[in-house]
Design a protein around this motif. Structure first.
Motif, PDB file in Angstrom:
ATOM      1  N   SER A 116      -5.185   3.807 -10.544  1.00  0.00           N
ATOM      2  CA  SER A 116      -4.085   3.141 -10.794  1.00  0.00           C
ATOM      3  C   SER A 116      -2.945   3.115 -10.764  1.00  0.00           C
ATOM      4  O   SER A 116      -2.085   2.363 -10.812  1.00  0.00           O
ATOM      5  CB  SER A 116      -4.496   2.696 -11.453  1.00  0.00           C
ATOM      6  N   MET A 117      -2.483   4.250  -9.882  1.00  0.00           N
ATOM      7  CA  MET A 117      -1.484   5.074 -10.149  1.00  0.00           C
ATOM      8  C   MET A 117      -0.500   5.052  -8.700  1.00  0.00           C
ATOM      9  O   MET A 117      -1.338   5.777  -8.018  1.00  0.00           O
ATOM     10  CB  MET A 117      -0.708   6.315 -10.611  1.00  0.00           C
ATOM     11  N   HIS A 118       0.391   3.941  -8.190  1.00  0.00           N
ATOM     12  CA  HIS A 118       0.616   4.256  -6.605  1.00  0.00           C
ATOM     13  C   HIS A 118       2.474   4.251  -6.754  1.00  0.00           C
ATOM     14  O   HIS A 118       3.125   3.620  -7.915  1.00  0.00           O
ATOM     15  CB  HIS A 118       0.165   2.264  -6.092  1.00  0.00           C
ATOM     16  N   GLY A 119       3.459   4.628  -5.761  1.00  0.00           N
ATOM     17  CA  GLY A 119       4.468   4.402  -5.667  1.00  0.00           C
ATOM     18  C   GLY A 119       4.857   4.970  -4.208  1.00  0.00           C
ATOM     19  O   GLY A 119       3.809   4.943  -3.407  1.00  0.00           O
ATOM     20  N   GLN A 120       5.957   4.470  -3.750  1.00  0.00           N
ATOM     21  CA  GLN A 120       6.168   4.535  -2.546  1.00  0.00           C
ATOM     22  C   GLN A 120       7.658   5.504  -2.583  1.00  0.00           C
ATOM     23  O   GLN A 120       8.557   5.550  -3.325  1.00  0.00           O
ATOM     24  CB  GLN A 120       6.414   3.563  -1.769  1.00  0.00           C
ATOM     25  N   LEU A 121       7.302   6.175  -1.251  1.00  0.00           N
ATOM     26  CA  LEU A 121       8.353   7.469  -0.943  1.00  0.00           C
ATOM     27  C   LEU A 121       9.388   6.498   0.506  1.00  0.00           C
ATOM     28  O   LEU A 121       9.009   6.408   1.558  1.00  0.00           O
ATOM     29  CB  LEU A 121       8.136   8.389  -0.908  1.00  0.00           C
ATOM     30  N   ILE A 122      10.465   6.364   0.264  1.00  0.00           N
ATOM     31  CA  ILE A 122      11.400   6.029   1.431  1.00  0.00           C
ATOM     32  C   ILE A 122      11.954   7.079   1.760  1.00  0.00           C
ATOM     33  O   ILE A 122      13.044   7.446   1.103  1.00  0.00           O
ATOM     34  CB  ILE A 122      12.134   4.477   0.993  1.00  0.00           C
ATOM     35  N   VAL A 123      11.392   6.810   3.185  1.00  0.00           N
ATOM     36  CA  VAL A 123      12.748   8.151   3.724  1.00  0.00           C
ATOM     37  C   VAL A 123      13.327   7.771   5.154  1.00  0.00           C
ATOM     38  O   VAL A 123      13.011   7.006   5.925  1.00  0.00           O
ATOM     39  CB  VAL A 123      11.159   9.276   4.398  1.00  0.00           C
ATOM     40  N   GLY A 124      15.277   7.914   4.635  1.00  0.00           N
ATOM     41  CA  GLY A 124      15.988   7.309   5.767  1.00  0.00           C
ATOM     42  C   GLY A 124      17.340   7.977   6.291  1.00  0.00           C
ATOM     43  O   GLY A 124      17.151   8.519   6.019  1.00  0.00           O
TER      44      GLY A 124
END
Length: 124
Positions: A116-124
């Motif tokens: 149930s644990m989710h996230g997102q990494l934005i590389v820019g």
């Protein structure tokens, strides 16, 4: 000399004697960097795990070193949803680091131990 004046002079002598050997306290505005024992706070992008949730930085530079701090008492992972962009395990109450992908984009991730644990990494 009247008793009142004598008492006043005695009080002044005590104050003068007490302050004669003291050194001034350091200024509260002195810079922590000037102190040889000052600890510099950790800087750079970080993912925090607390209460079985991820808190991610808004964006990171390609190839940045990311610190993961796990405040929970159980082990977690930060694992890219697709491919092998990144995968790091973090012991309970521990920290770990990994390198962000070099290609800009949005990288969803999850904990392999807790679906149930989710996230997102934005590389820019």
């Amino acid at each position: 000399m009247t008793p009142r004046i004598s008492a006043l002079l005695a009080g002044l002598l005590v104050l003068t004697a007490c302050s004669a050997g003291s050194t001034p306290a350091p200024s509260p505005t002195s810079s922590p960097a000037a102190s040889p024992t000052a600890v510099q706070p950790a800087s750079g992008p970080a993912i925090t795990i607390s209460g079985m949730t991820f808190t991610s930085p808004s964006a990171v530079a390609p190839g940045a070193t990311i610190t993961v701090t796990n405040s929970d008492s159980v082990e977690h992972s930060v694992t890219a949803d697709t491919g092998n962009a990144f995968d790091v395990e973090v012991d309970g109450k521990g920290t770990a680091t990994f390198t962000a992908p070099t290609q800009p984009g949005t990288y969803p991730y999850h904990c392999t131990y807790h679906p149930s644990m989710h996230g997102q990494l934005i590389v820019g």
